[in-house]
Design an enzyme around this catalytic site. Structure first.
Site, PDB file in Angstrom:
ATOM      1  N   GLU A   7      38.778  40.001  43.318  1.00 58.49           N
ATOM      2  CA  GLU A   7      39.699  38.900  43.063  1.00 58.49           C
ATOM      3  C   GLU A   7      39.348  37.685  43.899  1.00 58.49           C
ATOM      4  O   GLU A   7      40.061  36.686  43.882  1.00 58.49           O
ATOM      5  CB  GLU A   7      41.157  39.324  43.290  1.00 58.49           C
ATOM      6  CG  GLU A   7      41.751  40.048  42.097  1.00 58.49           C
ATOM      7  CD  GLU A   7      43.245  40.242  42.168  1.00 58.49           C
ATOM      8  OE1 GLU A   7      43.841  40.513  41.109  1.00 58.49           O
ATOM      9  OE2 GLU A   7      43.833  40.135  43.266  1.00 58.49           O
ATOM     10  N   ALA A  37      45.625  41.767  49.627  1.00 62.86           N
ATOM     11  CA  ALA A  37      46.840  41.916  50.424  1.00 62.86           C
ATOM     12  C   ALA A  37      47.469  43.281  50.200  1.00 62.86           C
ATOM     13  O   ALA A  37      47.929  43.938  51.153  1.00 62.86           O
ATOM     14  CB  ALA A  37      47.826  40.804  50.080  1.00 62.86           C
ATOM     15  N   GLY A  77      46.680  51.491  42.079  1.00 66.66           N
ATOM     16  CA  GLY A  77      45.262  51.552  42.437  1.00 66.66           C
ATOM     17  C   GLY A  77      44.995  50.947  43.798  1.00 66.66           C
ATOM     18  O   GLY A  77      44.136  51.438  44.550  1.00 66.66           O
ATOM     19  N   ASP A  78      45.728  49.897  44.152  1.00 65.04           N
ATOM     20  CA  ASP A  78      45.571  49.293  45.477  1.00 65.04           C
ATOM     21  C   ASP A  78      46.137  50.200  46.564  1.00 65.04           C
ATOM     22  O   ASP A  78      45.601  50.268  47.677  1.00 65.04           O
ATOM     23  CB  ASP A  78      46.266  47.936  45.523  1.00 65.04           C
ATOM     24  CG  ASP A  78      45.625  46.920  44.593  1.00 65.04           C
ATOM     25  OD1 ASP A  78      44.419  47.042  44.317  1.00 65.04           O
ATOM     26  OD2 ASP A  78      46.335  46.004  44.138  1.00 65.04           O
ATOM     27  N   GLY A 109      48.517  40.505  45.239  1.00 67.29           N
ATOM     28  CA  GLY A 109      47.084  40.249  45.383  1.00 67.29           C
ATOM     29  C   GLY A 109      46.415  41.527  45.827  1.00 67.29           C
ATOM     30  O   GLY A 109      46.912  42.226  46.730  1.00 67.29           O
ATOM     31  N   LYS A 110      45.291  41.877  45.208  1.00 62.02           N
ATOM     32  CA  LYS A 110      44.669  43.163  45.485  1.00 62.02           C
ATOM     33  C   LYS A 110      44.280  43.303  46.948  1.00 62.02           C
ATOM     34  O   LYS A 110      44.458  44.368  47.546  1.00 62.02           O
ATOM     35  CB  LYS A 110      43.461  43.372  44.574  1.00 62.02           C
ATOM     36  CG  LYS A 110      43.832  43.478  43.091  1.00 62.02           C
ATOM     37  CD  LYS A 110      42.643  43.831  42.219  1.00 62.02           C
ATOM     38  CE  LYS A 110      42.243  45.277  42.387  1.00 62.02           C
ATOM     39  NZ  LYS A 110      43.277  46.217  41.963  1.00 62.02           N
ATOM     40  N   ASP A 170      56.471  52.368  37.740  1.00 60.90           N
ATOM     41  CA  ASP A 170      55.683  51.139  37.671  1.00 60.90           C
ATOM     42  C   ASP A 170      54.327  51.441  38.295  1.00 60.90           C
ATOM     43  O   ASP A 170      54.240  51.741  39.485  1.00 60.90           O
ATOM     44  CB  ASP A 170      56.398  50.016  38.428  1.00 60.90           C
ATOM     45  CG  ASP A 170      55.658  48.686  38.403  1.00 60.90           C
ATOM     46  OD1 ASP A 170      54.570  48.620  37.797  1.00 60.90           O
ATOM     47  OD2 ASP A 170      56.153  47.726  39.001  1.00 60.90           O
ATOM     48  N   SER A 203      56.389  49.233  47.162  1.00 64.12           N
ATOM     49  CA  SER A 203      56.385  50.634  46.724  1.00 64.12           C
ATOM     50  C   SER A 203      55.523  51.530  47.604  1.00 64.12           C
ATOM     51  O   SER A 203      55.468  52.739  47.372  1.00 64.12           O
ATOM     52  CB  SER A 203      55.878  50.720  45.276  1.00 64.12           C
ATOM     53  OG  SER A 203      54.478  50.473  45.201  1.00 64.12           O
ATOM     54  N   GLY A 222      44.240  61.817  38.606  1.00 70.27           N
ATOM     55  CA  GLY A 222      43.638  61.960  39.916  1.00 70.27           C
ATOM     56  C   GLY A 222      42.421  61.093  40.112  1.00 70.27           C
ATOM     57  O   GLY A 222      42.417  59.911  39.768  1.00 70.27           O
TER      58      GLY A 222
END
Length: 309
Positions: A137, A43, A248-249, A40-41, A243, A288, A221
């Protein structure tokens, strides 16, 4: 609650499937690997900021189900305060299905679930923060509530309108930093970040009603457009992506963590670009993301070594 960052956003259970190539329409492929994890973006951004040392709380909603338990447990173990997350008895926890190919590219399909019931803390709540983050979201009411919370506590309001939809009229002129990717910028303002002049980018920032604008460019960038119209292009750290899901999050969480620590916009964007690159070298989303010590150790590696990781 004295915090650096409050994130008002989504919590999902991620189901990730890896495969050599992404399927075409109507095509059936066998996955070479699967993973179930917290996502979830909202989280993701909260976890990224927390792992980098920020004091973070997450406001959102999950179901009263095993998936909700799993997501809340993972986010809490990353150091995020989840006391503002609601448990919804008659809705399942949101879910995302993620397909990742051999080059780290992805397709993502999200089921809203309990995220429809996410709400921002009331401005009268005992919440103090330096930065409040909103995302798309969750529904417009939650985004508007996040802006109101930021105003009430004197925090910066940072908005990540992804997946993109038109910005609610009620937040016009209330966004301190708008963070979009290049595709969202094209949809929102009809601007191609690679071909337009700095003056056009500055005009797009003003048209979108944000004091400052950050455009993420993936492996290329990011671009930062300040409130005075100045434009700075910040390169990413070159890596071989494993991956890109959640990169982006990772960028967003790192950006707001650095801003809460008092960094300048350009320094915060450069730091966030490095964190996003690090994330892309590892599978999954929250798993990650680096701690500050991990990031610092990685950044001193020779570029050729970083690129292969």
């Amino acid at each position: 609650m004295n915090l650096d960052v409050v994130v008002v956003g989504s919590l999902n259970l991620d189901r990730t499937y890896t495969m050599p190539v992404l399927p075409d329409a109507g095509e059936t492929l066998h996955a070479t690997g699967t993973m179930v994890s917290s996502g979830g973006k909202g989280a993701n951004q909260a976890v990224a900021a927390s792992k980098l040392g920020a004091r973070v709380a997450l406001a959102g909603a999950v179901g009263c189900d095993d998936a909700g338990d799993a997501v809340l447990g993972a986010v809490s173990r990353a150091g995020v305060d989840t006391s503002l997350v609601r448990r919804i008895p008659d809705a399942p926890t949101g879910e995302a299905v993620i397909l990742v190919d051999g080059e780290g590219r992805n397709f993502i399909v999200v089921t809203e679930g309990a995220n429809a019931a996410a709400v921002a803390p009331e401005p009268s709540a005992a919440v103090e923060a330096k930065v409040v983050v909103g995302g798309f979201e969750v529904r417009d009411e939650s985004v508007i509530g996040a802006a109101a919370l930021a105003e009430s506590v004197g925090a910066l309001f940072v908005l990540n309108p992804s997946p993109f939809r038109p910005l609610p009229a009620a937040i016009a002129g209330r966004v301190d930093v708008l963070v979009v990717n290049e595709h969202e910028l094209a949809e929102a303002a009809g601007v191609d970040v690679d071909t337009e002049s700095d003056a056009v980018l500055a005009s797009a920032r003003a048209d979108l009603g944000a004091a400052a604008l950050v455009v993420t460019l993936g492996a290329r960038g990011a671009v930062a457009v300040a409130d005075d119209g100045s434009v700075v292009r910040v390169p990413a750290v070159t890596v071989q992506a494993t991956d890109t899901s959640g990169a982006g999050d990772a960028f967003m969480g790192a950006l707001v963590a650095r801003m809460a620590a008092g960094a300048s916009m350009v320094d915060a964007v450069a730091f966030a670009a490095a964190v996003g690159s690090y994330s892309a070298t590892n599978p999954g989303t929250q798993l990650s993301y680096p701690t500050l010590a991990e990031l610092e150790g990685w950044m001193v590696l020779p570029p050729a070594v970083r690129r292969r990781m």
